[in-house]
Design a protein around this motif. Structure first.
Motif, PDB file in Angstrom:
ATOM      1  N   THR A 214       0.615  -0.782  -0.047  1.00 32.93           N
ATOM      2  CA  THR A 214      -0.155   0.010  -0.188  1.00 32.93           C
ATOM      3  C   THR A 214       0.733   0.866   0.143  1.00 32.93           C
ATOM      4  O   THR A 214       0.359   2.187  -0.960  1.00 32.93           O
ATOM      5  CB  THR A 214      -0.881  -0.267   1.391  1.00 32.93           C
ATOM      6  N   ASP A 215       2.273   1.318   0.893  1.00 34.19           N
ATOM      7  CA  ASP A 215       2.929   1.932   0.858  1.00 34.19           C
ATOM      8  C   ASP A 215       3.139   2.340  -0.691  1.00 34.19           C
ATOM      9  O   ASP A 215       3.402   3.915  -1.196  1.00 34.19           O
ATOM     10  CB  ASP A 215       4.010   2.368   1.858  1.00 34.19           C
ATOM     11  N   VAL A 216       3.679   1.460  -1.595  1.00 35.62           N
ATOM     12  CA  VAL A 216       4.282   1.966  -2.731  1.00 35.62           C
ATOM     13  C   VAL A 216       2.874   1.943  -4.002  1.00 35.62           C
ATOM     14  O   VAL A 216       3.762   3.386  -4.226  1.00 35.62           O
ATOM     15  CB  VAL A 216       4.610   0.450  -3.290  1.00 35.62           C
ATOM     16  N   ARG A 217       2.121   1.778  -3.513  1.00 33.44           N
ATOM     17  CA  ARG A 217       0.994   1.911  -3.922  1.00 33.44           C
ATOM     18  C   ARG A 217       0.760   3.531  -3.642  1.00 33.44           C
ATOM     19  O   ARG A 217       0.171   4.586  -4.831  1.00 33.44           O
ATOM     20  CB  ARG A 217      -0.905   1.351  -4.012  1.00 33.44           C
ATOM     21  N   ASP A 218       0.870   4.014  -3.053  1.00 34.47           N
ATOM     22  CA  ASP A 218       0.659   5.490  -2.263  1.00 34.47           C
ATOM     23  C   ASP A 218       1.899   6.349  -2.206  1.00 34.47           C
ATOM     24  O   ASP A 218       1.156   7.933  -2.349  1.00 34.47           O
ATOM     25  CB  ASP A 218       0.125   5.585  -0.906  1.00 34.47           C
ATOM     26  N   GLU A 219       2.472   6.015  -3.385  1.00 37.80           N
ATOM     27  CA  GLU A 219       3.910   7.439  -3.625  1.00 37.80           C
ATOM     28  C   GLU A 219       3.694   7.467  -4.803  1.00 37.80           C
ATOM     29  O   GLU A 219       3.644   6.706  -5.742  1.00 37.80           O
ATOM     30  CB  GLU A 219       4.479   6.411  -3.216  1.00 37.80           C
TER      31      GLU A 219
ATOM     32  N   MET B 237      -6.843   8.405 -11.457  1.00 35.94           N
ATOM     33  CA  MET B 237      -6.282   7.350 -10.888  1.00 35.94           C
ATOM     34  C   MET B 237      -4.840   7.077 -10.814  1.00 35.94           C
ATOM     35  O   MET B 237      -4.096   6.076 -10.478  1.00 35.94           O
ATOM     36  CB  MET B 237      -6.677   5.993 -12.088  1.00 35.94           C
ATOM     37  N   ALA B 238      -4.327   8.169 -10.837  1.00 37.02           N
ATOM     38  CA  ALA B 238      -2.731   8.391 -10.502  1.00 37.02           C
ATOM     39  C   ALA B 238      -1.959   7.633  -8.562  1.00 37.02           C
ATOM     40  O   ALA B 238      -2.849   7.812  -8.741  1.00 37.02           O
ATOM     41  CB  ALA B 238      -1.708   9.940 -10.686  1.00 37.02           C
ATOM     42  N   TRP B 239      -0.984   6.688  -8.806  1.00 35.79           N
ATOM     43  CA  TRP B 239      -0.773   6.916  -7.607  1.00 35.79           C
ATOM     44  C   TRP B 239      -0.490   7.425  -6.883  1.00 35.79           C
ATOM     45  O   TRP B 239       0.431   8.757  -7.068  1.00 35.79           O
ATOM     46  CB  TRP B 239       0.705   5.484  -8.137  1.00 35.79           C
ATOM     47  N   GLY B 240      -0.777   7.581  -5.484  1.00 35.14           N
ATOM     48  CA  GLY B 240      -0.590   8.372  -4.588  1.00 35.14           C
ATOM     49  C   GLY B 240      -1.674   8.536  -4.249  1.00 35.14           C
ATOM     50  O   GLY B 240      -2.224   8.045  -3.472  1.00 35.14           O
ATOM     51  N   PRO B 241      -1.159   9.552  -2.933  1.00 34.77           N
ATOM     52  CA  PRO B 241      -2.631   9.863  -1.591  1.00 34.77           C
ATOM     53  C   PRO B 241      -3.827  10.060  -2.181  1.00 34.77           C
ATOM     54  O   PRO B 241      -4.448   9.685  -1.445  1.00 34.77           O
ATOM     55  CB  PRO B 241      -2.415  10.241  -0.079  1.00 34.77           C
ATOM     56  N   LEU B 242      -4.018  10.610  -3.184  1.00 38.53           N
ATOM     57  CA  LEU B 242      -5.275  10.853  -3.589  1.00 38.53           C
ATOM     58  C   LEU B 242      -5.134  10.336  -4.563  1.00 38.53           C
ATOM     59  O   LEU B 242      -6.619  10.607  -5.637  1.00 38.53           O
ATOM     60  CB  LEU B 242      -5.149  12.715  -3.835  1.00 38.53           C
ATOM     61  N   ARG B 243      -5.095   8.886  -4.619  1.00 38.55           N
ATOM     62  CA  ARG B 243      -5.529   8.189  -6.129  1.00 38.55           C
ATOM     63  C   ARG B 243      -7.273   7.908  -5.433  1.00 38.55           C
ATOM     64  O   ARG B 243      -7.346   8.213  -4.403  1.00 38.55           O
ATOM     65  CB  ARG B 243      -4.958   7.022  -6.142  1.00 38.55           C
ATOM     66  N   ASP B 244      -8.034   7.379  -6.136  1.00 33.91           N
ATOM     67  CA  ASP B 244      -9.322   7.437  -5.901  1.00 33.91           C
ATOM     68  C   ASP B 244     -10.658   8.499  -6.045  1.00 33.91           C
ATOM     69  O   ASP B 244     -11.852   8.234  -5.364  1.00 33.91           O
ATOM     70  CB  ASP B 244      -9.750   6.039  -5.377  1.00 33.91           C
ATOM     71  N   ARG B 245     -10.347   9.708  -5.935  1.00 30.41           N
ATOM     72  CA  ARG B 245     -10.660  10.800  -4.931  1.00 30.41           C
ATOM     73  C   ARG B 245     -11.103  12.038  -6.472  1.00 30.41           C
ATOM     74  O   ARG B 245     -10.416  11.363  -7.606  1.00 30.41           O
ATOM     75  CB  ARG B 245      -8.969  11.628  -4.250  1.00 30.41           C
ATOM     76  N   LEU B 246     -12.223  12.198  -6.111  1.00 28.90           N
ATOM     77  CA  LEU B 246     -12.770  13.261  -7.659  1.00 28.90           C
ATOM     78  C   LEU B 246     -11.523  14.177  -7.899  1.00 28.90           C
ATOM     79  O   LEU B 246     -10.711  14.765  -7.044  1.00 28.90           O
ATOM     80  CB  LEU B 246     -13.828  14.007  -6.956  1.00 28.90           C
ATOM     81  N   ALA B 247     -11.587  14.588  -8.749  1.00 27.35           N
ATOM     82  CA  ALA B 247     -10.546  15.452  -9.098  1.00 27.35           C
ATOM     83  C   ALA B 247     -10.585  16.170 -10.967  1.00 27.35           C
ATOM     84  O   ALA B 247     -11.948  16.289 -11.270  1.00 27.35           O
ATOM     85  CB  ALA B 247      -9.033  15.045  -9.966  1.00 27.35           C
ATOM     86  N   SER B 248     -10.005  17.562 -10.986  1.00 28.31           N
ATOM     87  CA  SER B 248     -10.936  18.708 -12.515  1.00 28.31           C
ATOM     88  C   SER B 248      -9.592  19.741 -12.125  1.00 28.31           C
ATOM     89  O   SER B 248      -8.483  19.515 -11.631  1.00 28.31           O
ATOM     90  CB  SER B 248     -11.691  19.535 -11.477  1.00 28.31           C
ATOM     91  N   VAL B 249      -9.773  19.103 -14.191  1.00 28.05           N
ATOM     92  CA  VAL B 249      -9.116  20.498 -14.360  1.00 28.05           C
ATOM     93  C   VAL B 249      -9.910  21.186 -15.310  1.00 28.05           C
ATOM     94  O   VAL B 249     -10.862  20.621 -15.246  1.00 28.05           O
ATOM     95  CB  VAL B 249      -7.932  19.779 -15.517  1.00 28.05           C
ATOM     96  N   PRO B 250      -9.394  23.097 -16.038  1.00 34.59           N
ATOM     97  CA  PRO B 250      -9.831  22.887 -16.902  1.00 34.59           C
ATOM     98  C   PRO B 250      -9.274  22.415 -18.665  1.00 34.59           C
ATOM     99  O   PRO B 250      -8.754  21.590 -18.387  1.00 34.59           O
ATOM    100  CB  PRO B 250      -8.956  24.181 -17.250  1.00 34.59           C
TER     101      PRO B 250
END
Length: 337
Positions: free
Chosen positions: A32-37, A63-76
């Motif tokens: 999990t630590d690896v996936r969260d990096e 879906m990018a690996w890191g602590p914000l994976r699976d969170r909603l995100a937005s870009v212009p």
């Protein structure tokens, strides 16, 4: 074997199991630590506030690996490869329009359970409903009033025939819930139709009453037009799955099943002109299992399986051009207009 000996054997076995459990926990935590990096060269994601009433933005599941994976995100819109702003709830599937969102959340445990959460423009929970099965498709009408979701009652894929779904429609103004489209009247080829195997999925809204969806019965799939107010659906054409209606309401993009393709993804993207009923194959020839979004009136936006689970691609809706990468490591796109 004496009673004392049996007790010693039992104690040794319990200790061994405890050691294995601890070892597995440490191993899982290390993975999990690896996936969260965050991975070098991957998308840049920063935590921040999101809203559903900011037009000109693309909302998606990061879906990018890191602590914000699976969170909603937005870009212009137009800056899809720039820095992502991620926040809000974690959703397995999601869609938004008109300041309303529908988020399917997983409650992890020995048996996974799912809930459908309706959120406002600030992503605050308004209502919660038990999903009753694994999540599949979600959609919100352009005004934000109507929401729909599909869950698997049995099976977990559309590729075969051994699955069953339940599709619900909710009026978020009156909180009237139509629990299953199977309760609607079906008009097939101009006649009332009944069959115990009727199955619906993949609603897409043209407005707060008119919608399109997939209906399956007796081994065939159909594109249906439906009316919430009359609780009726009418078949339009066959071999059409997971439709998505264009912003102007004149075309429907969908998955067309390729006859004889026995793979796990036997579909190609097509577009149906609702005025002429002419179908056009897009330039995207890769096999896909997705309910596309319309990036604008001429362009389809959809996910393709990839390293981070999926990437988002675009292709012209008129059959011209060629597919182009929009962003990596993203699913469930919703264009905020």
């Amino acid at each position: 074997m004496s009673t004392a000996a049996r007790i010693r054997v039992l104690i040794v076995a319990l200790v061994a199991l405890a050691v294995l459990a601890v070892a597995y926990t440490v191993y899982a935590a290390s993975r999990t630590d690896v996936r969260d990096e965050p991975r070098p060269g991957g998308p840049v994601v920063r935590e921040g506030g999101l809203t559903l009433d900011a037009p000109g933005r693309l909302l998606f599941r990061n879906m990018a690996w890191g602590p914000l994976r699976d969170r909603l995100a937005s870009v212009p819109l137009g800056a899809s490869r720039g820095v992502r702003t991620a926040g809000g709830p974690t959703c397995y599937t999601f869609h938004a329009a008109g300041g309303t969102g529908v988020c399917v959340q997983a409650d992890r445990g020995l048996v996974n359970r799912f809930s459908v959460v309706i959120v406002d423009s600030r992503l605050r929970e308004l209502r919660r409903y038990p999903a009753g099965g694994g999540p599949s498709r979600t959609r919100v009408s352009p005004s934000g009033r109507m929401a729909a979701w599909t869950v698997f009652v049995s099976g977990d894929s559309y590729a075969g025939t051994n699955f069953s779904t339940r599709t619900s429609i909710l009026d978020s103004r009156t909180w009237t819930l139509h629990e299953s489209l199977e309760d609607y009247t079906v008009i097939k080829d101009g006649r009332r139709y009944r069959s115990v195997d009727v199955n619906f999925w993949g609603v897409t809204f043209a407005d707060d009453d008119l919608f399109y969806a997939t209906m399956a019965t007796r081994g065939k799939t159909y594109l249906v037009r439906g009316s919430v107010s009359s609780r009726t659906v009418w078949t339009l054409t066959d071999n059409a799955e997971c439709p998505s209606v264009s912003p102007d309401g004149t075309r429907v993009a969908f998955k067309h099943r390729v006859q004889g393709d026995a793979s796990s993804l036997p579909w190609r993207l097509h577009v149906l002109d609702l005025r002429t009923m002419k179908e056009t194959a897009t330039a995207e020839t890769r096999p896909l299992d997705t309910q596309v979004a319309w990036l604008d009136g001429d362009t389809l936006l959809y996910e393709v399986p990839a390293e981070y689970e999926a990437d988002l691609w675009e292709v012209p809706a008129d059959g011209s051009g060629s597919p182009a990468l929009v962003m990596r490591a993203a699913t469930n796109p919703a264009v905020l207009r």
